[in-house]
Write an enzyme that holds these catalytic residues in place. Structure first.
Site, PDB file in Angstrom:
ATOM      1  N   HIS A 208      42.424  37.227  36.880  1.00  0.00           N
ATOM      2  CA  HIS A 208      43.539  38.424  36.532  1.00  0.00           C
ATOM      3  C   HIS A 208      44.598  37.748  36.976  1.00  0.00           C
ATOM      4  O   HIS A 208      45.775  37.725  36.349  1.00  0.00           O
ATOM      5  CB  HIS A 208      43.168  39.882  36.813  1.00  0.00           C
ATOM      6  CG  HIS A 208      42.171  40.330  36.050  1.00  0.00           C
ATOM      7  ND1 HIS A 208      40.779  40.075  35.685  1.00  0.00           N
ATOM      8  CD2 HIS A 208      42.127  41.308  35.024  1.00  0.00           C
ATOM      9  CE1 HIS A 208      40.007  40.818  34.939  1.00  0.00           C
ATOM     10  NE2 HIS A 208      40.724  41.634  34.313  1.00  0.00           N
ATOM     11  N   HIS A 255      38.887  43.547  44.097  1.00  0.00           N
ATOM     12  CA  HIS A 255      39.435  42.540  44.956  1.00  0.00           C
ATOM     13  C   HIS A 255      40.147  42.923  46.140  1.00  0.00           C
ATOM     14  O   HIS A 255      40.624  43.872  46.438  1.00  0.00           O
ATOM     15  CB  HIS A 255      40.654  41.507  44.172  1.00  0.00           C
ATOM     16  CG  HIS A 255      40.111  40.868  42.985  1.00  0.00           C
ATOM     17  ND1 HIS A 255      39.470  39.569  43.141  1.00  0.00           N
ATOM     18  CD2 HIS A 255      40.159  41.242  41.553  1.00  0.00           C
ATOM     19  CE1 HIS A 255      39.301  39.150  42.040  1.00  0.00           C
ATOM     20  NE2 HIS A 255      39.469  40.032  40.927  1.00  0.00           N
TER      21      HIS A 255
END
Length: 655
Positions: A208, A255
């Site tokens: 991403h 994350h």
């Protein structure tokens, strides 16, 4: 401190899931009351913390009557019924919640592979929630499926085609790198997983973030000069798009902060693996008259100018051999008869070597003298059988753990200081702790720099931390951690050695942070029920754990394991799990039972069931040796030593 050490500390700090959880709480995301209450209940039941100790009385059936000093103390509680999951986090998995009244924070997609759904969460800042939901969609495939056709059909086909090529290359590189690095997602708890659609993938790097950075930069570079617009618009678009996508992935719990940097790759790939993979055998011990298993190793802390460092090795025949470290030749041998010896440890200020005996004593020899008679003898209480011990960092106090006897397992203490006015070489105990363990005490370890702190581990699964500067046992108990299995190895680690870790006889691993005793943060950093099930070893398999190694220069904790054929695996330990660093091979031909890491010259000593003592050093020219065959020893080995299975561990295959 060098640049690499600073980078190592920074990488470890950025990878902690606690920082992701703090960011979520800052943005108004909290775990629902059901999970928070459940976690608090488990932690209270399994590992009571300082300031809120949970004690348990003596077990039913315990005999009354005269007891050793300290026997009037209360004992700390593990989980009352012995059931439930270990006190710890689960790597990369969202917590399993029961029915909850709070509404789901959003309608993000479930995991298409596992069917897992995002967690219920209490959201107090809904504008931020919707902003970050939009930000995470800017990196999803669904957004680009609509974005690229719109751009090609309505804006600029040439730029659109180039953007597609760039996006494909970025995603390909990102997914390949994930499978190479193989870092897991942040653990939950403490992280709240709001999105789990990509939870089955590895974490590092964030695709991403890669696409959220590459696409806006490419858009500006490809359109500037082709279109007419002020360049400041492009300079505003790039950081806004990139930062929104990156922050949204942290907000969603997918994350760690380190996933958006390259520091972790630099540290792990270049520094750690390079140092350990560069270890080579430079010396092999000479053939002893009586081959034995080498069960424990320690080296002298003092080196005289005219003499080299000494190495003490505990052998399975009940003796301690003293080697010259440079030549690995046997200098002398001490016998523990009539008892069997357990553990070996040099004093920190002299060349005295200690070992605990099953006959109820701790013996001390002068390693420089050839006399087999101990220079000091520390006697325990009646019927004591010592199976573990350690000496404090200032050599003032000795502590030894006993087998369970008459419902008691004792920690016995002695004053180890030499008194020139006392002619007797026999010492009586100062006292004992009798109420904090209910089974054999298999491990005792003093703090490396604080002589008042000691940690003990037992087959009852408890790991207790004491401050022996406090008068009574109940107040001396700082905290109790529950490993849920019989403890085989414990140690101190972390900055200022404020963390402890342990390994179990069924190859489990637990890691706790004592800095969080007085905070709301969970004390458990990592808990693995069976390391063999989760570790991915590059060469071969993992059959057992040997011990742990805290590398102070790197500020890194390593776990050392091995195979039944003599290979040694070194694994890096982080809050996200264990990762394989390197494998040492070509030295031993059988199970490796002991090791000692010398931080001064970065050398490694290893001993095993093939009766070999090996010295490994980095950067040395590797010499050619002939591997000795595996050996079997008769009944002398059937004592209190750790026996590993001869069969390699095989992972269970899914049908």
């Amino acid at each position: 401190m060098s640049l690499r050490q600073h980078l190592a500390q920074l990488a470890a700090c950025l990878q902690e899931p606690q920082k992701v959880a703090r960011f979520q709480r800052l943005c108004g995301v909290e775990a629902p009351p059901s999970r928070s209450a459940e976690r608090r209940e488990d932690e209270k039941a399994e590992a009571p913390l300082a300031g809120d100790p949970r004690r348990r009385g003596r077990q039913s059936g315990a005999t009354e009557g005269p007891q050793p000093p300290g026997s009037d103390r209360n004992q700390c509680s593990a989980k009352p019924d012995g059931s439930g999951a270990p006190n710890g986090v689960r790597n990369g998995l969202a917590a399993e919640l029961g029915p909850a009244s709070s509404r789901r924070a959003g309608s993000l997609r479930r995991n298409s592979l596992t069917g897992e759904e995002g967690e219920l969460a209490r959201v107090s800042n809904w504008p931020l929630y919707y902003l970050f939901c939009f930000g995470t969609e800017l990196g999803n495939e669904l957004f680009y499926i609509m974005f690229f056709p719109f751009w090609i059909w309505n804006l600029d086909a040439l730029v659109g085609r180039r953007l597609v090529i760039i996006w494909v290359l970025v995603m390909y590189l990102g997914q390949c790198t994930k499978d190479i690095i193989r870092w897991p997602r942040p653990s939950s708890p403490p992280v709240v997983k709001l999105e789990v659609f990509y939870n089955s993938e590895y974490s590092m790097p964030s695709t991403h973030a890669m696409s959220g950075t590459a696409i806006p930069i490419s858009m500006v570079l490809l359109t500037y000069g082709r279109w007419q617009y002020p360049p400041v618009y492009g300079l505003i678009l790039i950081p806004c798009w990139c930062s929104l996508v990156c922050l949204s992935r942290i907000y969603m719990g997918m994350h760690s902060i380190l996933s958006f940097t390259t520091i972790g790759c630099y540290v792990d790939m270049e520094k750690i693996e390079e140092q350990f993979s560069n270890l080579h055998i430079i010396k092999r011990s000479s053939e002893p008259k009586e081959p034995t298993y080498l069960l424990d190793i320690d080296t002298s802390k003092t080196v005289e100018a005219e003499k080299g460092s000494l190495v003490a090795v505990l052998c399975s025949n009940g003796s301690i051999r003293i080697y010259d470290k440079e030549t690995l030749n046997i200098l002398r041998e001490f016998n523990g008869y009539p008892g069997l010896l357990n553990g070996v440890k040099f004093a920190n200020s002299c060349d005295n070597v200690y070992s605990a005996s099953t006959e109820g004593t701790v013996k001390c020899w002068d390693a420089r003298l050839a006399s087999e008679k101990p220079v000091q003898l520390f006697k325990g209480y009646t019927s004591n059988v010592f199976i573990s011990f350690d000496i404090s960092c200032n050599d003032h106090v000795i502590c030894a753990g006993t087998e369970k006897m008459d419902d008691d397992a004792l920690l016995v203490f002695w004053d180890a200081r030499v008194n020139s006015q006392v002619s007797s070489t026999t010492r009586d105990p100062l006292g004992a702790y009798s109420e904090t363990h209910s089974d054999d005490i298999t491990q005792v370890r003093f703090h490396p720099s604080n002589p008042n702190m000691v940690v003990s581990g037992s087959t009852d699964g408890l790991v207790n931390v004491f401050d022996i500067n406090v008068d009574n046992e109940e107040d001396a108990l700082v905290t109790t951690c529950n490993s849920v299995s019989s403890v085989s190895y414990i140690g101190w680690c972390g900055k200022d050695y404020k963390q402890i870790y342990c390994m179990t006889h069924d190859e489990g691993f637990s890691w706790w942070d004592l800095n969080h005793l007085d905070t709301d943060e969970p004390i458990t950093r990592l808990n693995i029920q069976d390391v063999r099930e989760i570790i991915n070893v590059k060469e071969g398999n993992l059959d057992y754990l040997i011990g742990g190694l805290y590398h102070e220069k790197m500020d890194k904790l390593f776990v050392i394991g091995g195979t039944n054929t003599g290979r040694i695996h070194l694994m890096n330990c982080t809050t996200s799990g264990l990762t394989h660093v390197t494998t040492l091979q070509g030295g031993h031909a059988a199970t490796v039972r002991s090791f000692y890491w010398n931080t001064q010259d970065d050398s490694l000593l290893t001993g095993g069931e093939d009766a070999q003592l090996l010295l490994w050093k980095p950067g040395a020219v590797e010499k050619m040796f002939t591997k000795k065959d595996s050996m079997k020893i008769a009944s002398s080995v059937h004592q209190r030593v750790r026996i590993h299975s001869n069969d390699s561990y095989r992972r269970k295959k899914k049908p």
